[in-house]
Scaffold this motif. Structure first.
Motif, PDB file in Angstrom:
ATOM      1  N   ASN A 361      -3.979  -5.600  -8.879  1.00 24.12           N
ATOM      2  CA  ASN A 361      -5.074  -5.382  -7.933  1.00 24.12           C
ATOM      3  C   ASN A 361      -4.510  -4.963  -6.574  1.00 24.12           C
ATOM      4  O   ASN A 361      -3.608  -5.608  -6.038  1.00 24.12           O
ATOM      5  N   GLY A 362      -5.034  -3.855  -6.054  1.00 26.38           N
ATOM      6  CA  GLY A 362      -4.610  -3.380  -4.745  1.00 26.38           C
ATOM      7  C   GLY A 362      -3.298  -2.623  -4.727  1.00 26.38           C
ATOM      8  O   GLY A 362      -2.845  -2.190  -3.655  1.00 26.38           O
ATOM      9  N   ASP A 364      -0.489   0.058  -4.559  1.00 29.99           N
ATOM     10  CA  ASP A 364      -0.545   1.348  -3.863  1.00 29.99           C
ATOM     11  C   ASP A 364       0.577   2.294  -4.275  1.00 29.99           C
ATOM     12  O   ASP A 364       0.908   3.232  -3.549  1.00 29.99           O
ATOM     13  N   PRO A 395      -6.399   1.980  -4.189  1.00 33.57           N
ATOM     14  CA  PRO A 395      -7.014   2.238  -2.876  1.00 33.57           C
ATOM     15  C   PRO A 395      -8.041   3.372  -2.916  1.00 33.57           C
ATOM     16  O   PRO A 395      -9.097   3.288  -2.273  1.00 33.57           O
ATOM     17  N   GLN A 396      -7.734   4.429  -3.670  1.00 37.91           N
ATOM     18  CA  GLN A 396      -8.665   5.557  -3.749  1.00 37.91           C
ATOM     19  C   GLN A 396      -9.931   5.193  -4.524  1.00 37.91           C
ATOM     20  O   GLN A 396     -11.040   5.586  -4.150  1.00 37.91           O
ATOM     21  N   ALA A 398     -11.256   2.195  -4.768  1.00 43.35           N
ATOM     22  CA  ALA A 398     -12.055   1.301  -3.924  1.00 43.35           C
ATOM     23  C   ALA A 398     -12.750   2.068  -2.811  1.00 43.35           C
ATOM     24  O   ALA A 398     -13.881   1.733  -2.416  1.00 43.35           O
ATOM     25  N   ALA A 399     -12.095   3.114  -2.285  1.00 42.85           N
ATOM     26  CA  ALA A 399     -12.724   3.918  -1.238  1.00 42.85           C
ATOM     27  C   ALA A 399     -13.891   4.725  -1.800  1.00 42.85           C
ATOM     28  O   ALA A 399     -14.885   4.950  -1.110  1.00 42.85           O
ATOM     29  N   GLY A 406     -10.063  -3.611  -4.815  1.00 38.34           N
ATOM     30  CA  GLY A 406      -8.671  -3.562  -5.242  1.00 38.34           C
ATOM     31  C   GLY A 406      -8.434  -2.703  -6.458  1.00 38.34           C
ATOM     32  O   GLY A 406      -7.401  -2.826  -7.112  1.00 38.34           O
ATOM     33  N   GLY A 407      -9.384  -1.811  -6.768  1.00 39.56           N
ATOM     34  CA  GLY A 407      -9.241  -0.964  -7.950  1.00 39.56           C
ATOM     35  C   GLY A 407      -9.713  -1.605  -9.233  1.00 39.56           C
ATOM     36  O   GLY A 407      -9.486  -1.061 -10.324  1.00 39.56           O
TER      37      GLY A 407
END
Length: 469
Positions: A361-362, A364, A395-396, A398-399, A406-407
């Protein structure tokens, strides 16, 4: 004053809105992005003319959804397309274990001993998808089981961890196939009730298939949106909600959001502090100059292809991402090739294809190299077919979708008790401490998947609240 306001226009939020509107209630949906869809969208992510699904692409639970089956979504543009094989899991030698619409054909791909074991495993559930799906996906506190005997059998067979159930199989193809099915929920194979997850995925393939939506997953969301408007509901996009005061007055507020976002918007403090988010995913969407060159003939005919050498590799990849906090060196991949059955998704002679692996999770980092090395083991020359790629790590993701904290595309870890009891230990998971505020996202039962049942279950709670008010 509206009867209900829904925040978030994903499949669950739209389903909740439709269910309320069908009962004569005034409903408005507010979506932060400029289009509806949530996890069921379609966009040109790579090159013009290549239409990709940023998240969900194959929909066994959509085609077999108890609530979707009550809606005339085909009248609003939804058409399911079925590949010749719902799923294949190729081996390094070019063979494949397949998940076919036929239990017999699936068993035949697993060898004599394991084929017989598979037939025995599935026999009690054959032909019973609709009662199982209804009973499995609805809350026992709100609907009595339609077929309690079969549901009990499913619990006995699938209640233990998948790693126990896999002991029925002697050879690796069957064990690998089943381990991959459990991997779709991004949970370790030794978790409670993970055996039931594998059984339900397999039964869905036999009974309703693992189809894609013609034109892409956006067709599901668009059909729900059109149906909602036909019922008198309204949808407002480009409308970010930061607090309840941002919304118009209503008798009930229903959130297709993560529990974290709901707590922040509705001022619930630490009410969901115990809720856990699970492993993230790293996803690559590809524009290809032709089909994936699988060495397995069956994989070329399948809509979904699971990729890993064996069940041990799958187990190690899932543990690495969800328990050990690291990206696996050989990721277990779930891939979908919509162009096998929907050629209109790409220019003539080209194809769209996506693959994802599990990461913490999270995380990068960049898993692209590991994903493509894994694909090359089963489809030599794959990289030579790549015209363009769109990469999205946690990250992408979640954005792009705030629910994917955290994906985590499941909107909450689907392991341990949280697989069965989410988002809290309660008989009323869609209710909150604020009587007029409800949660309807896949953080609530029955959990992840484009099936709308979390929205349906939440709508039941809203009906009771509005009747009692």
């Amino acid at each position: 004053m509206l009867d209900a306001v829904v925040v978030g226009a994903g499949p669950n939020g739209l389903t909740a809105a439709v269910e309320l509107a069908r009962r004569g209630m005034s409903v408005a949906v507010f979506e932060a992005r400029d289009t509806i869809g949530g996890g069921a969208r379609t966009e040109e992510l790579t090159l013009p003319g290549f239409r990709h699904d940023p998240c969900s692409a194959a929909h066994p639970f959509g085609a077999g959804s108890p609530v979707f089956s009550t809606m005339p979504l085909h009248e609003y543009g939804l058409e399911w397309l079925h590949a010749e094989l719902p799923m294949a899991h190729p081996g390094l030698d070019g063979s494949a274990a397949v998940l076919s619409r036929s239990i017999a054909e699936t068993a035949a791909s697993l060898g004599t001993h394991d084929g017989a074991a598979y037939r025995r495993l599935m026999a009690p559930f054959a032909g019973k998808w609709h009662s199982i799906a209804r009973d499995f996906m609805q809350l026992p506190s709100t609907a009595l089981p339609r077929d309690p005997l079969t549901l009990a059998r499913l619990g006995l067979a699938g209640g233990p961890p998948a790693s126990w159930l896999m002991r029925r199989f002697r050879d690796e193809p069957a064990r690998t196939l089943f381990a991959g099915l459990v991997g779709h929920i991004m949970a370790p194979l030794n978790g409670i009730a993970t055996g039931a997850v594998g059984l339900v995925f397999a039964l869905a393939a036999h009974e309703v298939g693992w189809p894609v939506a013609r034109g892409g997953s956006q067709s599901i969301s668009d059909a729900l949106g059109r149906y909602l408007r036909a019922l008198g509901g309204s949808v407002h996009t480009d409308y970010e909600v930061k607090r309840l005061d941002d919304l118009p007055p209503a008798r009930a507020y229903v959130f297709d959001t993560s529990p974290t976002a709901l707590a922040r918007i509705a001022g619930l403090g630490h009410y969901y502090a115990g809720f856990r988010y699970g492993a993230g995913v790293f996803k690559v969407d590809y524009a290809l100059d032709g089909p994936v060159p699988w060495t397995s003939e069956a994989a070329r005919r399948a809509g979904t292809v699971q990729v890993a050498a064996d069940s041990r590799e799958i187990g190690a990849a899932l543990r690495a991402a969800s328990r050990e906090g690291r990206a696996p060196e050989a990721p277990f991949l779930i891939t979908v090739q919509p162009s096998v059955v929907d050629p209109g998704r790409a220019p003539e002679g080209k194809q769209v294809f996506w693959a994802y692996g599990h990461v913490p999770n999270g995380w990068d980092g960049d898993l692209t190299g590991a994903i493509e090395r894994q694909l090359e083991r089963f489809a030599p020359g794959f990289r030579d077919r790549v015209l363009a790629r769109a990469i999205a790590g946690p990250p992408q993701l979640a954005a792009r979708n705030a629910n994917y904290v955290g994906g985590d595309i499941a909107c909450g870890a689907a392991d341990g008790l949280q697989l069965l009891l989410r988002p809290r230990l309660t008989l009323a998971p869609h209710r909150t401490p604020r009587p007029a505020v409800f949660l309807c996202s896949s953080a609530t039962p029955p959990g992840p998947g484009v099936h709308g049942m979390s929205g349906h279950n939440a709508a039941k709670a809203v009906w009771r609240h509005l009747r009692a008010a």
